[in-house]
Design an enzyme around this catalytic site. Structure first.
Site, PDB file in Angstrom:
ATOM      1  N   ASN A  16       0.874  -1.182   0.000  1.00 35.31           N
ATOM      2  CA  ASN A  16       0.000   0.000   0.000  1.00 35.31           C
ATOM      3  C   ASN A  16       0.905   1.225   0.000  1.00 35.31           C
ATOM      4  O   ASN A  16       1.496   1.558   1.026  1.00 35.31           O
ATOM      5  CB  ASN A  16      -0.883  -0.056   1.264  1.00 35.31           C
ATOM      6  CG  ASN A  16      -1.723   1.201   1.441  1.00 35.31           C
ATOM      7  OD1 ASN A  16      -1.790   2.044   0.546  1.00 35.31           O
ATOM      8  ND2 ASN A  16      -2.363   1.317   2.596  1.00 35.31           N
ATOM      9  N   LYS A  33       0.099   4.233  -0.277  1.00 35.97           N
ATOM     10  CA  LYS A  33      -0.556   5.412   0.331  1.00 35.97           C
ATOM     11  C   LYS A  33      -0.339   6.645  -0.562  1.00 35.97           C
ATOM     12  O   LYS A  33      -0.228   6.497  -1.773  1.00 35.97           O
ATOM     13  CB  LYS A  33      -0.061   5.614   1.764  1.00 35.97           C
ATOM     14  CG  LYS A  33      -0.201   4.323   2.586  1.00 35.97           C
ATOM     15  CD  LYS A  33      -0.045   4.523   4.060  1.00 35.97           C
ATOM     16  CE  LYS A  33      -0.202   3.176   4.764  1.00 35.97           C
ATOM     17  NZ  LYS A  33      -0.157   3.288   6.224  1.00 35.97           N
ATOM     18  N   HIS A  48      -9.561   1.050   4.676  1.00 34.37           N
ATOM     19  CA  HIS A  48      -8.313   1.225   5.423  1.00 34.37           C
ATOM     20  C   HIS A  48      -8.581   2.178   6.592  1.00 34.37           C
ATOM     21  O   HIS A  48      -9.351   3.119   6.468  1.00 34.37           O
ATOM     22  CB  HIS A  48      -7.229   1.790   4.502  1.00 34.37           C
ATOM     23  CG  HIS A  48      -5.876   1.789   5.135  1.00 34.37           C
ATOM     24  ND1 HIS A  48      -5.490   2.746   6.058  1.00 34.37           N
ATOM     25  CD2 HIS A  48      -4.826   0.926   5.027  1.00 34.37           C
ATOM     26  CE1 HIS A  48      -4.267   2.463   6.464  1.00 34.37           C
ATOM     27  NE2 HIS A  48      -3.841   1.372   5.859  1.00 34.37           N
ATOM     28  N   GLU A  54      -7.003   4.554   7.756  1.00 33.87           N
ATOM     29  CA  GLU A  54      -6.760   5.978   7.474  1.00 33.87           C
ATOM     30  C   GLU A  54      -7.963   6.593   6.773  1.00 33.87           C
ATOM     31  O   GLU A  54      -8.278   7.766   6.976  1.00 33.87           O
ATOM     32  CB  GLU A  54      -5.468   6.138   6.653  1.00 33.87           C
ATOM     33  CG  GLU A  54      -4.249   5.884   7.528  1.00 33.87           C
ATOM     34  CD  GLU A  54      -3.020   5.371   6.816  1.00 33.87           C
ATOM     35  OE1 GLU A  54      -2.936   5.463   5.569  1.00 33.87           O
ATOM     36  OE2 GLU A  54      -2.115   4.854   7.508  1.00 33.87           O
ATOM     37  N   GLU A  99      -5.539  -4.994  10.433  1.00 32.99           N
ATOM     38  CA  GLU A  99      -4.500  -4.000  10.686  1.00 32.99           C
ATOM     39  C   GLU A  99      -4.833  -3.247  11.971  1.00 32.99           C
ATOM     40  O   GLU A  99      -5.633  -2.307  11.953  1.00 32.99           O
ATOM     41  CB  GLU A  99      -4.428  -2.995   9.534  1.00 32.99           C
ATOM     42  CG  GLU A  99      -4.068  -3.607   8.202  1.00 32.99           C
ATOM     43  CD  GLU A  99      -3.479  -2.570   7.256  1.00 32.99           C
ATOM     44  OE1 GLU A  99      -2.352  -2.778   6.805  1.00 32.99           O
ATOM     45  OE2 GLU A  99      -4.137  -1.553   6.987  1.00 32.99           O
ATOM     46  N   GLY A 144       2.481   2.007  10.801  1.00 30.52           N
ATOM     47  CA  GLY A 144       3.501   3.051  10.700  1.00 30.52           C
ATOM     48  C   GLY A 144       4.223   3.354  12.004  1.00 30.52           C
ATOM     49  O   GLY A 144       4.923   4.361  12.105  1.00 30.52           O
ATOM     50  N   SER A 179       3.289  -2.405  10.307  1.00 32.14           N
ATOM     51  CA  SER A 179       4.728  -2.512  10.594  1.00 32.14           C
ATOM     52  C   SER A 179       5.335  -3.857  10.197  1.00 32.14           C
ATOM     53  O   SER A 179       6.237  -4.361  10.876  1.00 32.14           O
ATOM     54  CB  SER A 179       5.003  -2.199  12.073  1.00 32.14           C
ATOM     55  OG  SER A 179       4.619  -0.863  12.362  1.00 32.14           O
TER      56      SER A 179
HETATM   57  P1  PGA Z   1       2.789   0.105   7.648  1.00 34.56           P
HETATM   58  O1  PGA Z   1       1.339   0.368   7.040  1.00 34.56           O
HETATM   59  O2  PGA Z   1       3.308  -1.164   7.038  1.00 34.56           O
HETATM   60  O3  PGA Z   1       3.588   1.318   7.253  1.00 34.56           O
HETATM   61  O4  PGA Z   1       2.612  -0.022   9.115  1.00 34.56           O
HETATM   62  C1  PGA Z   1       0.451  -0.698   6.812  1.00 34.56           C
HETATM   63  C2  PGA Z   1      -0.837  -0.186   6.208  1.00 34.56           C
HETATM   64  O5  PGA Z   1      -1.315   0.876   6.610  1.00 34.56           O
HETATM   65  O6  PGA Z   1      -1.404  -0.826   5.302  1.00 34.56           O
END
Ligand code: PGA
Length: 248
Positions: free
Chosen positions: A10, A12, A96, A98, A166, A172, A210
């Site tokens: 992803n 983003k 997601h 976010e 997630e 992150g 992560s």
């Molecule tokens: P990350 O993000 O691997 O940077 O923790 C995962 C995601 O949001 O899909």
């Protein structure tokens, strides 16, 4: 039971065209022949077409990061599932955390988007996950169970969707749940999704938050983990391919 591992990146809101195309080219040339996993990258919508062109003929597929719930119409700035499909995508991430946070997307909204994805012959990757406060309060499984029941569309089957767990606090941050916690959550998810879908032996359940080359192997080794949704580590070909190699 033949669930093939899926490693999904992803990107983003990252990458302008030159960098995105360079990353796609590096992935296409770096992917091991006969890699044991399905590989997918989800660039920003602006790059789906050019990334798909660079990945054409390689083992890496392309997906979107979101789609609108409607087929077409007066929705300025939004993108329909069929438009994403039209650019060469096979998957689309929906729900997601976010987007749930930044755009106040409810389970109902996520369900409509997943349904629109299925209608456009895309595989939706439906995301769920608890906040840190919810986990601390001992509510992680009930929150995720309720997100699953609210976000899986009636038209879905265990073969046509992917679910990604997630935990919001792991995205992150460099922090991950323990492997025991991931295993317990995935087993719970397979049971809840199975009751919604009428079966879940074939359903692919990804872990995200992560994931890095250094922790991918122990996470991917868990019985009910069928892949990973990778954010930060998907922006470097070496890291993403390192995670894919951990699926062997
Ligand atoms: P990350 O993000 O691997 O940077 O923790 C995962 C995601 O949001 O899909």
């Amino acid at each position: 039971m033949t669930r093939r591992v899926l490693i999904a990146g992803n990107w983003k809101m990252n990458m302008l065209r030159a960098d995105g195309e360079a990353l796609a080219t590096a992935l296409a040339s770096g992917v091991a022949p006969g890699v044991a996993a399905d590989l997918l990258v989800c660039p920003p919508a602006t790059l789906i077409a050019s990334v798909a062109a660079k990945l054409s003929g390689s083992a890496v597929s392309v997906g979107g990061q979101d789609c609108h719930m409607n087929e077409s119409g007066a929705h300025t700035g939004d993108i329909a599932a069929a438009m994403i499909k039209d650019l060469g995508a096979g998957y689309v991430i929906v729900g997601h955390s976010e987007r749930r946070a930044d755009h106040a997307e409810s389970d109902e909204t996520v369900k409509s988007k997943a349904s629109a994805a299925l209608a456009a012959a895309l595989i939706p990757i439906i995301c769920v996950g608890e906040t840190e406060g919810e986990r601390d309060a001992g509510k992680a499984e009930s929150v995720v169970g309720s997100q699953l029941r609210g976000s899986i569309p009636e038209t879905a089957t265990e073969d046509t969707i992917v679910i990604a767990y997630e935990p919001v606090w792991a995205i992150g941050t460099g922090r991950t749940p323990t492997v025991d916690d991931i295993a317990a959550m995935h087993s719970h998810m397979r049971q809840v999704a199975g009751s919604v879908l009428g079966g879940s032996d074939n359903l692919r359940l990804l872990y995200g938050g992560s994931v890095k080359p250094g922790n991918a192997m122990e996470i991917l080794a868990l019985r009910d983990v069928d892949g990973a949704l990778v954010g930060g580590a998907s922006l470097k070909a070496e890291d993403f391919l390192g995670i894919a190699a951990a699926a062997e």
